[in-house]
Design an enzyme around this catalytic site. Structure first.
Site, mmCIF file in Angstrom:
data_model
loop_
_atom_site.group_PDB
_atom_site.id
_atom_site.type_symbol
_atom_site.label_atom_id
_atom_site.label_comp_id
_atom_site.label_asym_id
_atom_site.label_seq_id
_atom_site.Cartn_x
_atom_site.Cartn_y
_atom_site.Cartn_z
ATOM 1 C CG ASP A 4 -1.981 1.096 1.372
ATOM 2 O OD1 ASP A 4 -3.135 0.546 1.379
ATOM 3 O OD2 ASP A 4 -1.608 2.265 1.371
ATOM 4 C CG ASP A 99 -3.250 3.539 -1.951
ATOM 5 O OD1 ASP A 99 -4.103 2.857 -1.701
ATOM 6 O OD2 ASP A 99 -2.649 3.935 -0.944
ATOM 7 C CD GLU A 100 -5.581 -1.669 0.077
ATOM 8 O OE1 GLU A 100 -6.405 -0.833 -0.067
ATOM 9 O OE2 GLU A 100 -5.871 -2.792 0.892
HETATM 10 P P1 TTP Z 1 -5.312 4.945 1.906
HETATM 11 O O1 TTP Z 1 -4.208 4.028 1.491
HETATM 12 O O2 TTP Z 1 -6.261 4.450 2.835
HETATM 13 O O3 TTP Z 1 -4.680 6.059 2.367
HETATM 14 P P2 TTP Z 1 -3.044 6.942 2.095
HETATM 15 O O4 TTP Z 1 -2.538 6.097 1.093
HETATM 16 O O5 TTP Z 1 -3.461 8.376 1.833
HETATM 17 O O6 TTP Z 1 -2.540 6.871 3.522
HETATM 18 P P3 TTP Z 1 -1.729 5.619 4.110
HETATM 19 O O7 TTP Z 1 -0.312 5.883 4.085
HETATM 20 O O8 TTP Z 1 -2.402 5.409 5.496
HETATM 21 O O9 TTP Z 1 -1.949 4.337 3.255
HETATM 22 O O10 TTP Z 1 -6.396 5.378 0.657
HETATM 23 C C1 TTP Z 1 -5.472 5.699 -0.770
HETATM 24 C C2 TTP Z 1 -5.926 7.136 -1.209
HETATM 25 O O11 TTP Z 1 -7.467 7.044 -1.420
HETATM 26 C C3 TTP Z 1 -5.738 8.220 -0.397
HETATM 27 O O12 TTP Z 1 -4.368 8.896 -0.614
HETATM 28 C C4 TTP Z 1 -7.001 9.259 -0.681
HETATM 29 C C5 TTP Z 1 -8.011 8.349 -1.282
HETATM 30 N N1 TTP Z 1 -8.911 8.411 -0.101
HETATM 31 C C6 TTP Z 1 -9.883 9.062 -0.212
HETATM 32 O O13 TTP Z 1 -10.367 9.837 -1.021
HETATM 33 N N2 TTP Z 1 -10.969 9.095 0.846
HETATM 34 C C7 TTP Z 1 -10.689 8.280 1.924
HETATM 35 O O14 TTP Z 1 -11.667 8.522 3.069
HETATM 36 C C8 TTP Z 1 -9.554 7.077 2.166
HETATM 37 C C9 TTP Z 1 -9.366 6.597 3.204
HETATM 38 C C10 TTP Z 1 -9.079 7.378 0.976
HETATM 39 MG MG MG Z 2 -2.160 4.210 1.022
#
Ligand code: TTP
Ligand code: MG
Length: 401
Positions: A4, A99-100
Site C-alpha cells: 500500500d 494504491d493497494e
Molecule cells: P489509503 O491507502 O487509505 O490512505 P493513504 O494512502 O492516503 O495513506 P496511508 O499511508 O495510510 O496508506 O487511501 C489511498 C488514497 O485513497 C488516499 O491517498 C486518498 C484516497 N482516499 C479518499 O479519497 N478518501 C478516503 O476516505 C480514504 C481513506 C482514501
Molecule cells: Mg495508502
C-alpha cells in the site's frame, strides 16, 4: 504480500512539487469549502489529521497545513504505473484500490533470494520510478499481510513468519483487524474485547449472536486464518457515469449536454478497455427522488460516443414525454461488455468514420487532457460545472472521473 502506498494522493503531489515535501499537506479541497480530508501527509498526521476529517476541523488543528484540491487523472496515472511495476514482479496480482494490491509471491524465493529481498526491490523501484514510498507486509495469508503492511507504515516492511500469525495479531487493538469498522469496534468494546487476541478466544456463540455469520469470519481472521486466494481482477461487467445537478432542472439542452458529456466519459473508458457494448441504460432521478432506468439494446455492438449518446437521448426524450417533474440526477451506463476488435471493413462507411473520429479524439485527450477537445453540445456545461484539465468536476460521491 500486501503493498500500500503511503499517503498516496499527497505523495503524488509531493513527488511533482518539491516545495511540498516534508510539510503538512492535505488533499481534499480548500478549507473554506465543505468537504473532508482525502489524504494527509505524515507530517500533517502528527497534528491529528486523517482521512475523512472535515476540512474545517483540519485547518483548526493544523493552520499551517497546505490544502490542495487534488486531481484524479494524476492519481490514476500514478496508480497505473504502480500496478505495472508490481505486475513486473509477479503476474499473480490483485489490485484492491488505486494504491493497494496483493501479490501472490509463493515460490519466488528462487528468483530474489528471499521474499523479504523481493519486497525491498519492489519498494526501491517504486521510489526510483515514481518518487513514492510504499509499505509492504509479508505473511502466509491476506489478512495478516495487510495488517503487517499497515503496522509498518510509513516506508515500512514487515514479515510475519509462518506459525507466528496468531501471536503477531494478538496484542493489537481490534480496530486494526480488516473487517472491524467503527460500529463493530464499539460493540466489541462494550463486550470487554479490546485486542485481536481477546477476539480470537471469544465464545463463537456470543460472536454469532452479535454479528451473525460474519462473526465466525471475524474470529478466523483474528486467529490469522484466511483462505482467500490472490485473485486477478474480474473484468468489469458494466461502466456508468452519473451526476447530480446543483439545482433540479427541466432544461432540455442542459440535460442533453450533460448526457453527451457523461456518454463521452463512458465511451472513453470503454475504448480504453478495448470493449464494445449492445446494452445502453439511462438513469434519471426526479426532484422527489423517484429513480427510473430505461434500457435499450442495439442490433450491433458499438463503442462510439455518437451511438451511445443517440441512444441515451432517445431514451431521455421518451422519459421526458411521460414525466413533467424537474430532474435531480442523470446518468448513463453500458452493460454486456464484449471484447472489441471488429473488422473495420465489415462496417458501413458512416460507422467507420465515427470509429476513426473517436480514435482521433482519444489520442488528443490522452495526450493533452480530457478538456483539450470538446464536442459542440457539451460547451454549455462550461457555465455549469467547474472545468479542469481532466474534464468537468461533477457532483459525484468520489473524485470526478
Ligand atoms: P489509503 O491507502 O487509505 O490512505 P493513504 O494512502 O492516503 O495513506 P496511508 O499511508 O495510510 O496508506 O487511501 C489511498 C488514497 O485513497 C488516499 O491517498 C486518498 C484516497 N482516499 C479518499 O479519497 N478518501 C478516503 O476516505 C480514504 C481513506 C482514501
Ligand atoms: Mg495508502
Amino acid at each position: 504480500m500486501h503493498i500500500d502506498l503511503d499517503a498516496f494522493f499527497v505523495s503524488v503531489e509531493q513527488a511533482l512539487n518539491p516545495e511540498l515535501r516534508g510539510k503538512p499537506v492535505v488533499v481534499g479541497g480548500r478549507p473554506d469549502r465543505r468537504g473532508v480530508v482525502a489524504s494527509a501527509s505524515y507530517e500533517a498526521r502528527k497534528f491529528g489529521l486523517h482521512a475523512g476529517m472535515p476540512l474545517s476541523t483540519a485547518i483548526r488543528l493544523c493552520p499551517q497545513a497546505i490544502f490542495i484540491e487534488g486531481s484524479f487523472p494524476k492519481y490514476r496515472e500514478a496508480s497505473q504505473k504502480f500496478m505495472a511495476i508490481l505486475a513486473n514482479f509477479s503476474p499473480f496480482l490483485e489490485p484492491v484500490s488505486l494504491d493497494e494490491a496483493y501479490l501472490d509471491v509463493t515460490g519466488f524465493e528462487s528468483i530474489h533470494s528471499s521474499i523479504h529481498q523481493m519486497a525491498v526491490k519492489i519498494k526501491q523501484r517504486i521510489k526510483d520510478e515514481l518518487g513514492l514510498c510504499a509499505s509492504a507486509g509479508i505473511a502466509s495469508s491476506k489478512v495478516v499481510a495487510k495488517v503487517a503492511a499497515e503496522l509498518s507504515k510509513p516506508d515500512g516492511l514487515l514479515e510475519v513468519a509462518s506459525g507466528k500469525e496468531r501471536s503477531f495479531l494478538a496484542p493489537l487493538p481490534v480496530a486494526k483487524l480488516p473487517g472491524v469498522g467503527k460500529k463493530t469496534e464499539q460493540i466489541l468494546k462494550g463486550l470487554g474485547i479490546n485486542t485481536i487476541g481477546e477476539l480470537s478466544v471469544m465464545p463463537l456463540s456470543a460472536l454469532k449472536s452479535h454479528f451473525g455469520a460474519s462473526g465466525e469470519l471475524l474470529q478466523r481472521y483474528a486467529s490469522g486464518i484466511d483462505d482467500r486466494k490472490v485473485e486477478p481482477p474480474s473484468p468489469a461487467k458494466s461502466i456508468s457515469r452519473e451526476t447530480t445537478f446543483g439545482k433540479d432542472t427541466r432544461d432540455r439542452s442542459l440535460l442533453k449536454a450533460t448526457l453527451r458529456y457523461l456518454g463521452e466519459r463512458v465511451g472513453a473508458e470503454l475504448r480504453e478497455q478495448g470493449k464494445q457494448v449492445r446494452c445502453i441504460t439511462l438513469k434519471l432521478r426526479y426532484a422527489d427522488f423517484t429513480t427510473i432506468t430505461r434500457r435499450h439494446t442495439l442490433s450491433q455492438t458499438t463503442d462510439t460516443d455518437q451511438i451511445i449518446f443517440d441512444t441515451g437521448a432517445m431514451l431521455l426524450k421518451k422519459a421526458l414525454s411521460q414525466e413533467r417533474q424537474p430532474m435531480r440526477l442523470i446518468g448513463i451506463g453500458v452493460s454486456n461488455l464484449v471484447e472489441g476488435g471488429r473488422q473495420l471493413d465489415m462496417l458501413d462507411a458512416s460507422a467507420r468514420r465515427l470509429e476513426q473520429l473517436n480514435k482521433a479524439i482519444d489520442r488528443i485527450r490522452n495526450k493533452y487532457g480530457f478538456s483539450a477537445i470538446q464536442t459542440g453540445r457539451t460547451l454549455l456545461l462550461k457555465d455549469i460545472f467547474p472545468e479542469t484539465e481532466g474534464g468537468y468536476k461533477l457532483q459525484t460521491p468520489s473524485l470526478s472521473r
